[in-house]
Scaffold this active site. Structure first.
Site, PDB file in Angstrom:
ATOM      1  CB  CYS A 420       1.725  -7.536   7.666  1.00 49.08           C
ATOM      2  SG  CYS A 420       0.966  -6.069   8.394  1.00 49.08           S
ATOM      3  CE  LYS A 423       0.648  -5.162   2.769  1.00 47.86           C
ATOM      4  NZ  LYS A 423      -0.529  -4.329   2.481  1.00 47.86           N
ATOM      5  CG  ASP A 452       2.805   8.722   0.584  1.00 38.66           C
ATOM      6  OD1 ASP A 452       3.115   8.103   1.625  1.00 38.66           O
ATOM      7  OD2 ASP A 452       3.466   9.662   0.109  1.00 38.66           O
ATOM      8  CG  ASP A 453       2.644   5.273   4.392  1.00 38.47           C
ATOM      9  OD1 ASP A 453       3.019   4.329   3.661  1.00 38.47           O
ATOM     10  OD2 ASP A 453       3.373   5.832   5.219  1.00 38.47           O
ATOM     11  CG  ASP A 470     -22.047  -2.605   1.457  1.00 41.31           C
ATOM     12  OD1 ASP A 470     -22.526  -3.468   2.219  1.00 41.31           O
ATOM     13  OD2 ASP A 470     -22.633  -1.552   1.139  1.00 41.31           O
ATOM     14  N   GLY A 543      -6.373   1.002  -1.246  1.00 43.67           N
ATOM     15  CA  GLY A 543      -7.049  -0.176  -0.742  1.00 43.67           C
ATOM     16  C   GLY A 543      -6.108  -1.103  -0.017  1.00 43.67           C
ATOM     17  CB  SER A 545      -4.724  -6.891  -1.803  1.00 45.21           C
ATOM     18  OG  SER A 545      -3.330  -6.653  -1.751  1.00 45.21           O
TER      19      SER A 545
END
Length: 766
Positions: A420, A423, A452-453, A470, A543, A545
């Site tokens: 994490c 991130k 939210d989560d 993909d 999503g 990142s």
């Protein structure tokens, strides 16, 4: 592409692909500045060299001999190439405003966009005249004029407005070429009449008397009618008028008058001269803003008015490159001193030219050969890039950054956390998400509007979910365009199955660096992707990142289809006598492998990118409407690999006509040169399903059967009776290279399922 191991600390943005900027790009390619990234924004990939355009018009040179390939040059330099139109600047935010993409940030900016004839100052000229400038778009106008004249029956009158060196040279070049074209068609070349309009008493007013007399003689010998002190005041359909009341009926009017400036410059707040050109100091730095430079025709030097001539733009290139470098390093800038006298070599249509420099005059075939040698030598600087790339690698030496920049670089390259800890920061993400506006759907109960989560999405009654994912790293240095292609690629599986795209979650990897550079990459990439998702009604709902060595993007897509599977298209389902239809051309893999080796033409890459950015949604609807029995999208396994999957699921055989395969421009050349994608070798395993590989192995299209595609087209089987109508409909939707590539046969248990035809069979009408 940009070196992934280098942290970007500063951005130099070059607007335009003029003669000065091509010099800047090459010099930064030969000697880059660590931590500094170049971005080139231009509407065209091929930029013409003005000194050779008359020779091209006359037919002495081919197109590629007189054009510099900007995309290839940018690849050589590790620069980003954005094919877009600039419409303004936000100097407060240090951003370039583009027509299609989000604003592009800069630390230093240079403008080299040339000029254009002031057709707007003369009534009707914009509508009825053919302007020579901007020269980057002259080729399409010239080819259209050439076609019109060659098709015109009877006598043709051509008027050229502007009798400076450019107007006179272009008149003689056009006359030489057009007379030759008419003779080759068995028509009378004397049916052409040329008229040259000079606003002043003299032609070539900035050249000496002996040069003027030479061209007066040539124009008389060639039968060109010269109208002196004849300022054109109005142009209408088939006619032009002068201020003195003279009129001429003309079939074509070509405009080569005094240059004007781009209109968007007026809103930049930069100091402009009376004609609208950017005022610059002797350092090529703008008077108004030390962060912005300008060169070439679009610039006006304080205290030294210069003729709008390419020679100045070429000579400004080295100083501009050095001053952009020095400006970032906060070192004193160099002064550019334009020459008082310069050599002009002006051709007379054929292989004959006149030399002019102050009071000097010379002419002859030898002058043309001299001009040809100089022009070709100049173009070789930007064409022979492979040996230059080797030389650049051996000569590149680091330039010391200042202490602050060194600290930023060290911080950005420090050991990165995993898990994490990799991130992206929440504040950065919040800013990017605030700038994005994905489409909203009623069936998205919780999404990006109130994050939210996880997202919560309703499945409408009677519908079933279709899931796909993909993800891949970027293969181009344009994050906005990469975002569009990645979204199209991910959506392909949904459309191939006949489903409707509902929601998407993004998976993003961004190289580490300064926060504002990461933010720009993320904003550009997601803006391109969301535009594609929105177009097909697919809502981005969330999503993940993180940091990684390469820019990468993917999507998990949810789609909807009737729960009874009505309308679903699967790989299985092909039936004997069906026709195989492919909606897009193939060749992406070999082209981008060649591009990375500087072996592909920029316009080949432009076409490939345009095909990848084209949505499969309309094509999928069209295939369903015409009764498709099976469908898949052609991606990484290549055409043959995906066809093998369809054949195995359908338990049939197929026949492929290699001649009929739609192929991207340049793909045959690059594959024939042995340049293939890294996945090509693995895809060759599908050869074992070929009944007769020896039949097609010598065909130029054969290697492309194994070429991996990104955001490729749809491969479908269509009932024979509906195939022709389906192809007509696909082409009307913009799938210009959609083609019938074969037919489905009954299974043959004693032979391999795929048969190759080196030549196409006669197609039965359907």
């Amino acid at each position: 592409m940009q070196d992934a191991g280098q942290v970007v600390l500063r951005d130099i943005v070059l607007v335009g692909g003029g003669h000065s900027h091509v010099g800047v790009i090459k010099r930064f390619g030969m000697r880059p500045l660590p931590g500094v990234r170049l971005t080139v924004i231009c509407t065209d990939t091929d930029t013409p060299y003005s000194g050779m355009l008359p020779g091209y018009v006359a037919g002495h040179y081919a197109y590629d001999e007189v054009h510099i390939d900007l995309r290839r040059l940018a690849e050589f330099a590790g620069a980003r190439f954005y094919r877009d139109e600039v419409i303004g600047l936000d100097r407060d935010q240090r951003q370039v405003l583009c027509r299609d993409r989000p604003p592009v940030p800069y630390d230093r900016l240079s403008i080299n966009i040339g000029s254009m004839p002031a057709v707007g100052l003369v009534e009707g000229a914009s509508e009825y005249a053919v302007p020579v400038k901007p020269i980057r778009r002259f080729n399409e106008r010239w080819l259209a004029l050439l076609e019109r004249v060659c098709r015109h029956a009877g006598r043709t009158t051509i008027a050229v407005v502007g009798a400076g060196a450019g107007g006179v040279e272009l008149t003689l070049a056009m006359q030489y070429r057009l007379r030759g074209e008419l003779q080759r068609r068995g028509r009378d070349p004397d049916a052409l009449a040329f008229h040259l309009f000079a606003a002043e008493r003299d032609i070539l007013a900035t050249h000496n008397a002996r040069v003027r007399r030479s061209f007066e003689r040539v124009l008389t010998e060639r039968g060109v009618v010269v109208h002196r002190a004849a300022e054109v005041s109005r142009v209408s359909a088939g006619r032009l008028c002068t201020r003195d009341g003279e009129t001429l009926a003309a079939d074509e009017v070509v405009w080569v008058t005094q240059a004007g400036a781009a209109t968007w410059l007026r809103q930049t707040g930069l100091a402009l001269d009376a004609a609208g050109f950017i005022e610059v100091r002797a350092t090529l730095q703008t008077v108004s803003d030390p962060l912005i430079f300008a060169a070439g025709d679009c610039a006006a030097m304080l205290g030294r008015p210069l003729e709008k001539a390419g020679v100045f733009a070429v000579r400004q290139g080295p100083v501009l490159a050095e001053n952009l470098r020095r400006s970032l390093l906060e070192r004193p800038l160099r002064v550019w001193r334009p020459q008082r006298r310069w050599l002009a070599l002006i051709s007379t249509g054929g292989r004959y030219a006149v030399a002019s420099r102050a009071g000097m005059h010379a002419e002859g075939a030898w002058v043309w050969r001299w001009k040809d040698w100089l022009d070709r030598r100049f173009m070789a600087r930007f064409g022979d890039l492979l040996p230059m790339a080797d030389q650049a690698r051996s000569q590149r030496a680091p330039v010391p950054l200042d202490e602050n920049e060194a600290l930023q670089a060290t911080s950005a390259l420090a050991m990165r956390c995993g898990g994490c800890g990799a991130k992206l920061g929440g504040t950065l993400l919040s800013r990017v998400l605030a700038a994005l506006h994905p489409i909203e759907r009623a069936d998205v109960l919780i999404g990006l509007r109130a994050p939210d989560d996880a997202a919560i999405v309703r499945v409408p009654p009677g519908k079933a979910l279709v899931h796909t994912v993909d993800f891949f790293r970027s293969f181009i240095d344009d994050p906005w365009l990469f975002g569009r292609i990645a979204a199209n690629h991910a959506l392909g599986d949904i459309f191939a199955m006949g489903a409707e795209a509902q929601t998407a979650t993004a998976i993003v990897t961004v190289p580490p660096g300064l926060e504002r550079k990461i933010e720009d990459n993320l904003l550009q990439m997601l803006s391109g992707a969301i535009a594609v998702l929105d177009d097909v009604g697919c809502a981005l709902v969330g999503g993940h990142s993180g940091e990684g060595s390469d820019l990468a993007l993917g999507f998990a897509i949810n789609g909807l289809i009737d729960e009874n599977l009505a309308g679903v298209l699967r790989k299985g389902g092909m039936r004997p006598d069906d026709v195989l239809v492919l909606t897009k051309a193939i060749g992406v893999g070999t082209l981008f492998a060649a591009h990375a080796r500087l072996r592909a033409r920029g316009r080949w890459i432009d076409q490939a990118l345009a095909v990848m950015a084209q949505s499969n949604a309309p094509g999928a609807r069209c295939l369903r409407e015409h009764g498709a029995t099976a469908c898949t999208d052609v991606t990484g396994f290549g055409l043959l690999g995906h066809l093998v999957e369809m054949v195995g699921s359908s338990r049939v055989s197929v026949e492929i006509a290699l001649d009929d395969l739609p192929v991207l421009d340049g793909a045959v050349e690059t594959s024939a040169a042995g340049i293939v994608s890294s996945l090509h070798v693995a895809n060759l395993r599908a050869r074992r399903y070929l009944r007769n590989p020896e039949q097609g192995s010598g065909h130029p299209h054969y290697p492309l059967l194994f070429d991996p595609q990104t955001a490729g087209g749809l491969l479908a089987s269509i009932p024979l009776a509906r195939a022709d109508a389906c192809l007509r409909a696909l082409r009307a939707l913009g799938y210009d290279k959609a083609a019938r590539i074969g037919r489905v046969l009954p299974a043959d248990e004693h032979a391999e399922p795929i048969c190759l035809l080196a030549q196409a069979r006669a197609k039965p009408s359907g």
